[in-house]
Motif scaffolding. Sequence first.
Motif, PDB file in Angstrom:
ATOM      1  N   UNK A 163       0.826  -1.223   0.000  1.00 24.08           N
ATOM      2  CA  UNK A 163       0.000   0.000   0.000  1.00 24.08           C
ATOM      3  C   UNK A 163       0.855   1.264   0.000  1.00 24.08           C
ATOM      4  N   UNK A 164       0.382   2.250  -0.708  1.00 23.58           N
ATOM      5  CA  UNK A 164       1.208   3.446  -0.863  1.00 23.58           C
ATOM      6  C   UNK A 164       0.610   4.623  -0.078  1.00 23.58           C
ATOM      7  N   UNK A 165       1.458   5.204   0.779  1.00 25.45           N
ATOM      8  CA  UNK A 165       1.030   6.369   1.571  1.00 25.45           C
ATOM      9  C   UNK A 165       1.731   7.603   1.019  1.00 25.45           C
ATOM     10  N   UNK A 166       0.940   8.638   0.728  1.00 25.10           N
ATOM     11  CA  UNK A 166       1.482   9.808   0.027  1.00 25.10           C
ATOM     12  C   UNK A 166       1.141  11.083   0.805  1.00 25.10           C
TER      13      UNK A 166
ATOM     14  N   UNK B 250      -2.200  11.919   2.845  1.00 26.94           N
ATOM     15  CA  UNK B 250      -2.014  12.782   4.025  1.00 26.94           C
ATOM     16  C   UNK B 250      -1.909  14.242   3.594  1.00 26.94           C
ATOM     17  N   UNK B 251      -3.022  14.977   3.580  1.00 27.58           N
ATOM     18  CA  UNK B 251      -2.922  16.402   3.279  1.00 27.58           C
ATOM     19  C   UNK B 251      -2.419  17.126   4.539  1.00 27.58           C
ATOM     20  N   UNK B 252      -1.258  17.753   4.422  1.00 25.85           N
ATOM     21  CA  UNK B 252      -0.587  18.301   5.604  1.00 25.85           C
ATOM     22  C   UNK B 252      -0.356  19.795   5.429  1.00 25.85           C
ATOM     23  N   UNK B 253      -0.585  20.562   6.496  1.00 23.33           N
ATOM     24  CA  UNK B 253      -0.153  21.965   6.515  1.00 23.33           C
ATOM     25  C   UNK B 253       0.800  22.125   7.693  1.00 23.33           C
ATOM     26  N   UNK B 254       2.009  22.619   7.415  1.00 19.80           N
ATOM     27  CA  UNK B 254       2.980  22.819   8.489  1.00 19.80           C
ATOM     28  C   UNK B 254       3.116  24.323   8.756  1.00 19.80           C
ATOM     29  N   UNK B 255       2.789  24.713   9.966  1.00 19.10           N
ATOM     30  CA  UNK B 255       2.915  26.135  10.315  1.00 19.10           C
ATOM     31  C   UNK B 255       4.353  26.368  10.773  1.00 19.10           C
ATOM     32  N   UNK B 256       5.080  27.147   9.960  1.00 17.33           N
ATOM     33  CA  UNK B 256       6.518  27.322  10.222  1.00 17.33           C
ATOM     34  C   UNK B 256       6.922  28.763   9.916  1.00 17.33           C
TER      35      UNK B 256
ATOM     36  N   UNK C 174     -14.039  12.760   2.250  1.00 19.29           N
ATOM     37  CA  UNK C 174     -13.572  11.597   3.008  1.00 19.29           C
ATOM     38  C   UNK C 174     -12.170  11.740   3.574  1.00 19.29           C
ATOM     39  N   UNK C 175     -11.607  12.934   3.516  1.00 18.57           N
ATOM     40  CA  UNK C 175     -10.257  13.130   4.031  1.00 18.57           C
ATOM     41  C   UNK C 175     -10.291  14.201   5.126  1.00 18.57           C
ATOM     42  N   UNK C 176      -9.134  14.717   5.518  1.00 15.01           N
ATOM     43  CA  UNK C 176      -9.099  15.864   6.438  1.00 15.01           C
ATOM     44  C   UNK C 176      -7.716  16.481   6.392  1.00 15.01           C
TER      45      UNK C 176
ATOM     46  N   UNK D   7     -13.556  12.165  -4.957  1.00  7.12           N
ATOM     47  CA  UNK D   7     -13.405  11.502  -3.649  1.00  7.12           C
ATOM     48  C   UNK D   7     -11.922  11.389  -3.349  1.00  7.12           C
ATOM     49  N   UNK D   8     -11.603  11.195  -2.079  1.00 11.70           N
ATOM     50  CA  UNK D   8     -10.185  11.091  -1.694  1.00 11.70           C
ATOM     51  C   UNK D   8      -9.968   9.871  -0.809  1.00 11.70           C
ATOM     52  N   UNK D   9      -8.778   9.248  -0.912  1.00 10.10           N
ATOM     53  CA  UNK D   9      -8.493   8.151   0.019  1.00 10.10           C
ATOM     54  C   UNK D   9      -8.412   8.693   1.442  1.00 10.10           C
ATOM     55  N   UNK D  10      -8.777   7.883   2.415  1.00 11.87           N
ATOM     56  CA  UNK D  10      -8.786   8.401   3.797  1.00 11.87           C
ATOM     57  C   UNK D  10      -7.381   8.602   4.333  1.00 11.87           C
TER      58      UNK D  10
END
Length: 481
Positions: free
Chosen positions: A2-5, A32-38, A70-72, A171-174
């Motif tokens: 499985x691929x995690x991106x 994994x939609x990520x926001x990094x506060x930097x 379906x994501x966050x 749609x998005x993968x969870x």
Amino acid sequence: MPSTVILWLRRDLRLDDNPALQAALHGCDTLLPVYVHDPDSDAPWAPGAASRWWLHGSLTSMDRALRTLGSRLLIARGESLAELRRIVAATGATRIHWNRLYDPTSRKRDGQIKQALRTDGLRVESHNASLLFEPWEIATGNGEPYRVFTAFWRRCAARLSEVPPLRAPAALPPPPDSLDALPLERLGLLPTIPWDAGMREAWTPGETAALEQARAFVHDRIQGYANERDLPAQAGTSALSPHLHFGEIGPRRILAMVREQWGDPSADPVEPFVREIGWREFAHHLIYHYPHTTDEPLDRRFAALPWREDDADRMLRAWQRGATGIPLVDAGMRQLWHTGWMHNRVRMVVASFLTKNLRLPWQAGARWFWDTLVDADLAANSLGWQWSAGCGADAAPYFRIFNPVLQGERFDKTGTYVRRWCPELARLPDKYIHQPWTAPSALLDHAGIRIGRDYPAPIVDLKASREAALAAYEVVKSAGR
Ligand SMILES: Cc1cc2nc3c(=O)[nH]c(=O)nc-3n(C[C@H](O)[C@H](O)[C@H](O)COP(=O)(O)OP(=O)(O)OC[C@H]3O[C@@H](n4cnc5c(N)ncnc54)[C@H](O)[C@@H]3O)c2cc1C
């Protein structure tokens, strides 16, 4: 396997026409939609107070949009590379995608992160979400960057059909359940004392509002843009700038909307508006090729310009507070303070007034704008200030100094804009609204205004300060010889 991106979101807070998101989805099982506060990594251009306010709304909206599919959004805080590595270690992600930024600080940081993550064994890809064309794709016949807008845009305009937008995914993968994410409130982006009422009234951050606003503008108002764009009392422009800055909408989507409704984007009646999107491209072209222009003049002769030394702090404060005694300037500065935005015509007037009549450095004005604009954008702000100060690419010649009284009489004929932001002047007749200090005293009495008590006397004499600016400019001219 499985691929995690990871999708590293920054100023591309949208689902529509998001190339990094689309590329991340290929063969992806867990996204994994990520926001990094930097903010430290953005120094010295960490987002100002008004931008932070907008960012809070934009991140809220992005999280909501991701959840409907379906994501966050996973929020992290800290040094970007360390945070991304932590997420990789916790999830086993093998790939990361992001959309490029073009300001010098972000480019340097992103380049280092790209290299480090590749060394760690990750597949790293960056994409273009925010521009029609990459700054390196557009060059003169000699392969040089452009410094003149008209020639730059001619080259871009011939290629506008090459840039269709991408659709938003259905749609998005969870995301993984286990990963700890920070609540958005913990980033402390909103003001602790509530000075943001005017901004809340004026704006709705987020992709949904951006798309709605763009659709409404393209449908109903774009054809009047050429005639109305210079009138600050009217909503004659798109007000899309903060949405564009945070990437809640991209220029390719705007262009597609224009084409769908009106046909050729380089033809009337839509060309004048599309050309402004061109200025945005040009600003990014310049900041990419001339990164020093965030702080130093592109035309280096202007480094010799002698700025005011006496009384500079008081003058700057009066300008910032909208208390210069020049109504159009004060109205603009108060609109900025109250709503986080100022009309373009008035931006040019207040910038000319600061750099020429007050002879204060354009960098001081750019800093104030940086902290107070919701659309504060290093590329556009540097271009705008250098253009106004006469020291940038394709700038207004230095000796063309805006007269704020004449600008007011021409573009705010009935004083509607000034009356709105300087209500203490509201009862003055149109004839004096842009120069109340010239009104007969009986008339001022009748309007309930005493100059110096209810509204300031002009902090400089417009004619004398204009002449002083021209005299200072002689130094620049001789520096060029
Ligand atoms: C001193 C000064 C500082 C400025 N600082 C900024 C800034 O920090 N951020 C910013 O986005 N714009 C800046 N501008 C440019 C311009 O004033 C704003 O983009 C515009 O007023 C935004 O309103 P709008 O969205 O209704 O524009 P519209 O007239 O509807 O134009 C559509 C879009 O084109 C782009 N655009 C328009 N004019 C310009 C321009 N001159 N340069 C670059 N892009 C442009 C913007 O993205 C804008 O949203 C500055 C201009 C000046 C003179």
